[in-house]
Design a protein around this motif. Structure first.
Motif, PDB file in Angstrom:
ATOM      1  N   LEU A  55     -51.004  38.956  19.843  1.00  0.00           N
ATOM      2  CA  LEU A  55     -51.967  37.845  19.841  1.00  0.00           C
ATOM      3  C   LEU A  55     -53.206  38.194  19.034  1.00  0.00           C
ATOM      4  O   LEU A  55     -53.737  37.363  18.291  1.00  0.00           O
ATOM      5  N   GLN A  56     -53.680  39.424  19.150  1.00  0.00           N
ATOM      6  CA  GLN A  56     -54.834  39.861  18.370  1.00  0.00           C
ATOM      7  C   GLN A  56     -54.499  39.848  16.880  1.00  0.00           C
ATOM      8  O   GLN A  56     -55.296  39.395  16.067  1.00  0.00           O
ATOM      9  N   PHE A  57     -53.322  40.317  16.534  1.00  0.00           N
ATOM     10  CA  PHE A  57     -52.893  40.313  15.138  1.00  0.00           C
ATOM     11  C   PHE A  57     -52.867  38.886  14.591  1.00  0.00           C
ATOM     12  O   PHE A  57     -53.369  38.624  13.497  1.00  0.00           O
ATOM     13  N   GLN A  58     -52.299  37.949  15.355  1.00  0.00           N
ATOM     14  CA  GLN A  58     -52.214  36.568  14.891  1.00  0.00           C
ATOM     15  C   GLN A  58     -53.604  35.962  14.678  1.00  0.00           C
ATOM     16  O   GLN A  58     -53.826  35.244  13.717  1.00  0.00           O
ATOM     17  N   SER A  59     -54.547  36.278  15.560  1.00  0.00           N
ATOM     18  CA  SER A  59     -55.875  35.679  15.440  1.00  0.00           C
ATOM     19  C   SER A  59     -56.744  36.342  14.374  1.00  0.00           C
ATOM     20  O   SER A  59     -57.649  35.717  13.838  1.00  0.00           O
ATOM     21  N   GLU A  60     -56.456  37.614  14.030  1.00  0.00           N
ATOM     22  CA  GLU A  60     -57.302  38.338  13.085  1.00  0.00           C
ATOM     23  C   GLU A  60     -56.624  38.676  11.762  1.00  0.00           C
ATOM     24  O   GLU A  60     -57.228  39.308  10.897  1.00  0.00           O
ATOM     25  N   ALA A  61     -55.374  38.269  11.589  1.00  0.00           N
ATOM     26  CA  ALA A  61     -54.610  38.659  10.391  1.00  0.00           C
ATOM     27  C   ALA A  61     -55.310  38.246   9.099  1.00  0.00           C
ATOM     28  O   ALA A  61     -55.302  38.994   8.120  1.00  0.00           O
ATOM     29  N   PHE A  62     -55.930  37.087   9.078  1.00  0.00           N
ATOM     30  CA  PHE A  62     -56.612  36.630   7.870  1.00  0.00           C
ATOM     31  C   PHE A  62     -57.661  37.655   7.425  1.00  0.00           C
ATOM     32  O   PHE A  62     -57.763  37.986   6.247  1.00  0.00           O
ATOM     33  N   GLN A  63     -58.435  38.193   8.361  1.00  0.00           N
ATOM     34  CA  GLN A  63     -59.462  39.179   8.028  1.00  0.00           C
ATOM     35  C   GLN A  63     -58.841  40.513   7.641  1.00  0.00           C
ATOM     36  O   GLN A  63     -59.294  41.181   6.716  1.00  0.00           O
ATOM     37  N   VAL A  72     -47.281  40.797   0.518  1.00  0.00           N
ATOM     38  CA  VAL A  72     -46.761  39.439   0.439  1.00  0.00           C
ATOM     39  C   VAL A  72     -46.662  38.828   1.833  1.00  0.00           C
ATOM     40  O   VAL A  72     -47.055  37.695   2.055  1.00  0.00           O
ATOM     41  N   ASP A  73     -46.128  39.590   2.778  1.00  0.00           N
ATOM     42  CA  ASP A  73     -46.054  39.115   4.151  1.00  0.00           C
ATOM     43  C   ASP A  73     -45.969  40.293   5.106  1.00  0.00           C
ATOM     44  O   ASP A  73     -45.663  41.413   4.708  1.00  0.00           O
ATOM     45  N   ILE A  74     -46.290  40.002   6.356  1.00  0.00           N
ATOM     46  CA  ILE A  74     -46.162  40.995   7.421  1.00  0.00           C
ATOM     47  C   ILE A  74     -45.444  40.318   8.570  1.00  0.00           C
ATOM     48  O   ILE A  74     -45.799  39.210   8.975  1.00  0.00           O
ATOM     49  N   GLN A  75     -44.421  40.988   9.063  1.00  0.00           N
ATOM     50  CA  GLN A  75     -43.634  40.452  10.165  1.00  0.00           C
ATOM     51  C   GLN A  75     -43.651  41.465  11.297  1.00  0.00           C
ATOM     52  O   GLN A  75     -43.387  42.643  11.087  1.00  0.00           O
ATOM     53  N   LEU A  76     -43.995  41.004  12.485  1.00  0.00           N
ATOM     54  CA  LEU A  76     -43.921  41.847  13.674  1.00  0.00           C
ATOM     55  C   LEU A  76     -42.645  41.477  14.408  1.00  0.00           C
ATOM     56  O   LEU A  76     -42.434  40.314  14.751  1.00  0.00           O
ATOM     57  N   SER A  77     -41.783  42.459  14.604  1.00  0.00           N
ATOM     58  CA  SER A  77     -40.498  42.214  15.256  1.00  0.00           C
ATOM     59  C   SER A  77     -40.253  43.247  16.331  1.00  0.00           C
ATOM     60  O   SER A  77     -40.821  44.338  16.313  1.00  0.00           O
ATOM     61  N   GLU A  78     -39.388  42.886  17.247  1.00  0.00           N
ATOM     62  CA  GLU A  78     -38.992  43.785  18.312  1.00  0.00           C
ATOM     63  C   GLU A  78     -37.493  44.008  18.194  1.00  0.00           C
ATOM     64  O   GLU A  78     -36.723  43.062  18.012  1.00  0.00           O
ATOM     65  N   ILE A  79     -37.074  45.254  18.266  1.00  0.00           N
ATOM     66  CA  ILE A  79     -35.661  45.584  18.289  1.00  0.00           C
ATOM     67  C   ILE A  79     -35.288  45.782  19.751  1.00  0.00           C
ATOM     68  O   ILE A  79     -35.753  46.723  20.397  1.00  0.00           O
ATOM     69  N   ALA A  80     -34.476  44.874  20.259  1.00  0.00           N
ATOM     70  CA  ALA A  80     -34.075  44.948  21.660  1.00  0.00           C
ATOM     71  C   ALA A  80     -33.115  46.113  21.859  1.00  0.00           C
ATOM     72  O   ALA A  80     -32.357  46.463  20.955  1.00  0.00           O
ATOM     73  N   GLU A  81     -33.169  46.703  23.022  1.00  0.00           N
ATOM     74  CA  GLU A  81     -32.249  47.798  23.325  1.00  0.00           C
ATOM     75  C   GLU A  81     -30.829  47.273  23.326  1.00  0.00           C
ATOM     76  O   GLU A  81     -30.566  46.146  23.733  1.00  0.00           O
TER      77      GLU A  81
END
Length: 117
Positions: A55-63, A72-81
């Motif tokens: 949530l912090q990343f989403q709100s502050e990514a522009f800065q 070009v882009d940043i993606q936050l992903s989770e690799i499930a077990e």
């Protein structure tokens, strides 16, 4: 190898002689027990902490991305077990895509996957 979990994900082929066209950063979750035993960090990172960081990343990514002209882009992903005979599931938590217009003052396109199921 620390990048073995990425093999076959994001177009990453560890057996290829070609370079991967991006940057992968692995941030492991740590239970309280794992944090106590870790030589790297004693910080506990569970789903609650990860959700707050997302949530912090989403709100502050522009800065954060303001001066990163080659990103070009940043993606936050989770690799499930996954079990030993199953393919790990990849879940996108959020994605920030920069557009050419970003350089001229427009904001980044920030998206978060729908939680509807």
């Amino acid at each position: 190898d620390q990048f073995e979990p990425y093999h076959g994900m994001f177009g990453c082929n560890l057996k290829s002689s070609s370079a991967f066209g991006g940057t992968l950063i692995r941030i492991p979750f740590r239970t309280a027990d794992a944090a106590k035993q870790s030589e790297i960090s004693n910080v506990v990172v569970d789903h609650t902490v990860a959700d707050a960081l997302n949530l912090q990343f989403q709100s502050e990514a522009f800065q954060w991305l303001l001066f990163l002209s080659n990103v070009v882009d940043i993606q936050l992903s989770e690799i499930a077990e996954a079990g030993p005979d199953t393919t790990p599931e990849l879940r996108t938590l959020s994605c920030v895509k920069l557009r050419d217009a970003f350089v001229h003052g427009s904001k980044a396109d920030i998206s978060s996957p729908s939680t509807d199921s």
